[in-house]
Motif scaffolding. Structure first.
Motif, PDB file in Angstrom:
ATOM      1  N   ASP A  46       1.066  -1.114  -0.221  1.00 46.59           N
ATOM      2  CA  ASP A  46      -0.065  -0.051   0.205  1.00 46.59           C
ATOM      3  C   ASP A  46       0.886   1.269   0.003  1.00 46.59           C
ATOM      4  OD1 ASP A  46      -2.953  -0.809   1.155  1.00 46.59           O
ATOM      5  OD2 ASP A  46      -1.398  -2.231   1.697  1.00 46.59           O
ATOM      6  N   GLU A  50       1.446   3.947  -3.166  1.00 43.62           N
ATOM      7  CA  GLU A  50       0.983   5.377  -2.933  1.00 43.62           C
ATOM      8  C   GLU A  50       2.310   6.378  -3.345  1.00 43.62           C
ATOM      9  OE1 GLU A  50      -1.193   8.682  -0.034  1.00 43.62           O
ATOM     10  OE2 GLU A  50      -1.899   6.619  -0.275  1.00 43.62           O
ATOM     11  N   GLY A  68      -4.426  10.891  -0.526  1.00 48.08           N
ATOM     12  CA  GLY A  68      -4.196   9.605  -0.623  1.00 48.08           C
ATOM     13  C   GLY A  68      -4.589   8.769   0.776  1.00 48.08           C
ATOM     14  N   GLU A  69      -4.870   7.503   0.691  1.00 47.76           N
ATOM     15  CA  GLU A  69      -5.369   7.033   2.046  1.00 47.76           C
ATOM     16  C   GLU A  69      -4.209   6.759   2.973  1.00 47.76           C
ATOM     17  OE1 GLU A  69      -7.305   2.915   4.011  1.00 47.76           O
ATOM     18  OE2 GLU A  69      -6.710   2.896   1.716  1.00 47.76           O
ATOM     19  N   GLU A  70      -3.146   6.644   2.617  1.00 46.33           N
ATOM     20  CA  GLU A  70      -1.940   6.318   3.440  1.00 46.33           C
ATOM     21  C   GLU A  70      -1.168   7.672   3.838  1.00 46.33           C
ATOM     22  OE1 GLU A  70      -2.188   3.307   4.595  1.00 46.33           O
ATOM     23  OE2 GLU A  70      -3.348   2.732   3.005  1.00 46.33           O
ATOM     24  N   ASP A  84      -6.352   5.657  -4.024  1.00 45.89           N
ATOM     25  CA  ASP A  84      -6.358   4.447  -2.776  1.00 45.89           C
ATOM     26  C   ASP A  84      -5.368   3.560  -3.202  1.00 45.89           C
ATOM     27  OD1 ASP A  84      -6.858   2.331  -1.097  1.00 45.89           O
ATOM     28  OD2 ASP A  84      -8.979   2.394  -1.004  1.00 45.89           O
ATOM     29  N   ASP A  87      -7.285  -0.779  -2.940  1.00 44.92           N
ATOM     30  CA  ASP A  87      -8.613  -0.899  -2.145  1.00 44.92           C
ATOM     31  C   ASP A  87      -9.017  -2.391  -1.920  1.00 44.92           C
ATOM     32  OD1 ASP A  87     -11.312   0.228  -1.749  1.00 44.92           O
ATOM     33  OD2 ASP A  87     -12.209  -0.873  -3.359  1.00 44.92           O
ATOM     34  N   THR A 101      -6.241  -0.775  -7.202  1.00 48.40           N
ATOM     35  CA  THR A 101      -5.825   0.655  -7.083  1.00 48.40           C
ATOM     36  C   THR A 101      -6.708   1.611  -7.979  1.00 48.40           C
ATOM     37  OG1 THR A 101      -3.375   0.061  -7.333  1.00 48.40           O
ATOM     38  CG2 THR A 101      -3.848   2.318  -7.869  1.00 48.40           C
ATOM     39  N   ASP A 190     -16.185  -4.040  -1.784  1.00 45.82           N
ATOM     40  CA  ASP A 190     -15.102  -3.052  -2.247  1.00 45.82           C
ATOM     41  C   ASP A 190     -15.548  -2.429  -3.674  1.00 45.82           C
ATOM     42  OD1 ASP A 190     -13.922  -3.239   0.254  1.00 45.82           O
ATOM     43  OD2 ASP A 190     -12.840  -5.109  -0.402  1.00 45.82           O
ATOM     44  N   ASN A 211     -14.587   5.996   2.730  1.00 44.44           N
ATOM     45  CA  ASN A 211     -13.969   7.370   2.584  1.00 44.44           C
ATOM     46  C   ASN A 211     -14.033   8.105   1.057  1.00 44.44           C
ATOM     47  OD1 ASN A 211     -12.982   7.583   5.187  1.00 44.44           O
ATOM     48  ND2 ASN A 211     -12.217   5.590   4.975  1.00 44.44           N
ATOM     49  N   TRP A 213     -11.536   8.389  -0.788  1.00 43.18           N
ATOM     50  CA  TRP A 213     -10.612   7.808  -1.743  1.00 43.18           C
ATOM     51  C   TRP A 213     -11.054   6.320  -1.809  1.00 43.18           C
ATOM     52  CZ3 TRP A 213      -8.511   9.675   3.078  1.00 43.18           C
ATOM     53  CH2 TRP A 213      -8.790   8.608   4.274  1.00 43.18           C
ATOM     54  N   ASP A 214     -12.148   5.664  -1.347  1.00 42.78           N
ATOM     55  CA  ASP A 214     -12.766   4.693  -1.756  1.00 42.78           C
ATOM     56  C   ASP A 214     -13.781   4.765  -2.873  1.00 42.78           C
ATOM     57  OD1 ASP A 214     -11.609   2.957   0.559  1.00 42.78           O
ATOM     58  OD2 ASP A 214     -12.726   4.000   1.786  1.00 42.78           O
TER      59      ASP A 214
END
Length: 262
Positions: A46, A50, A68-70, A84, A87, A101, A190, A211, A213-214
């Protein structure tokens, strides 16, 4: 309306790089997995994906912001890439090939480009505002996709991720009533639920806790395929923390079930 063809092509370049990174780590015996403060897993794949995407964006789109998620939000300006890197991390770390991705571009509050790349499935989906939605291996090898024409809820196929979160929203009974009312229900989960709606294999899907980004990339693909994408409250935005997607014909029925209260 401005065109986003160059941005869509660049999203494919970003996805190609991310796919190489994530596939290399998928099922790796030395995969490192940590637990984030929200108790969800994050792997070294992940983070690496990113970081790679952010580095390429920094070189090619230095004026654009990134979420970004991270690694959170960086930069300022009306154009923002929403990423993301994986995902479906829980699937990824267990060797289940259903992960992807997600890459989106927002211009102001509107999602104008979306791409979903699921390399372990050998699938990719994408769309840009006003240009339709497609699936294929590349821009040159693509087929246009379209939502289904199912008009009755009793004939519909309903996809979701899990039962978690519905009770907290007070909508578990409505969600279960929906599973009884439809022709078929499956927890594909997802990104895949939404892509199945976009290509007409599934008619409705929903999630109670997600979220931006999802959802950002998914939302424009569903709508450009002729479907409808809103929050569970009917707001046409991927930023509300929950989501419902449909072929458009069944959307009010979907929201009606999921907004039942005990």
């Amino acid at each position: 309306m401005p065109g986003y063809d160059d941005d869509l092509r660049f999203a494919h370049v970003l996805a190609d790089a991310a796919d190489a990174t994530t596939l290399d780590r998928f099922k790796s015996l030395d995969l490192k997995v940590e637990t984030k403060p929200d108790m969800t897993p994050v792997s070294d794949a992940d983070k690496a994906a990113e970081e790679l995407i952010r580095a390429q964006l920094g070189r090619a789109r230095p004026r654009d912001a990134v979420l970004g998620e991270e690694y959170g939000s960086t930069g300022h300006g009306p154009r923002r890439w929403v990423i993301d890197p994986i995902d479906g991390t829980k699937n990824f770390v267990r060797g289940v090939p259903v992960w992807a991705t997600l890459i989106a571009l927002m211009d102001g509050d509107e999602v104008v480009v979306g791409l979903v790349s699921a390399p372990a499935l050998g699938r990719r989906w994408w769309a840009s505002k006003g240009s339709g939605a497609f699936t294929g291996r590349s821009l040159s090898q693509a087929s246009r996709i379209r939502v289904s024409g199912i008009e009755r809820i009793e004939d519909a196929s309903f996809a979701y991720s899990s039962l978690g979160g519905w009770e907290d929203r007070g909508a578990l009974d409505g969600m279960l009533d929906l599973t009884r009312a439809v022709w078929r229900s499956r927890a594909y989960g997802d990104f895949w639920s939404y892509m199945l709606v976009a290509e007409g294999a599934v008619d409705i899907c929903a999630e109670p806790e997600v979220n931006l980004w999802d959802l950002a990339a998914l939302s424009v693909i569903v709508t450009e395929a002729g479907g409808r994408f809103t929050s569970l409250d009917g707001v046409p935005s991927p930023a509300e923390g929950h989501a419902a997607a449909s072929n458009g014909l069944l959307h009010e029925d979907l929201l009606g079930y999921l907004n039942q209260r005990v």
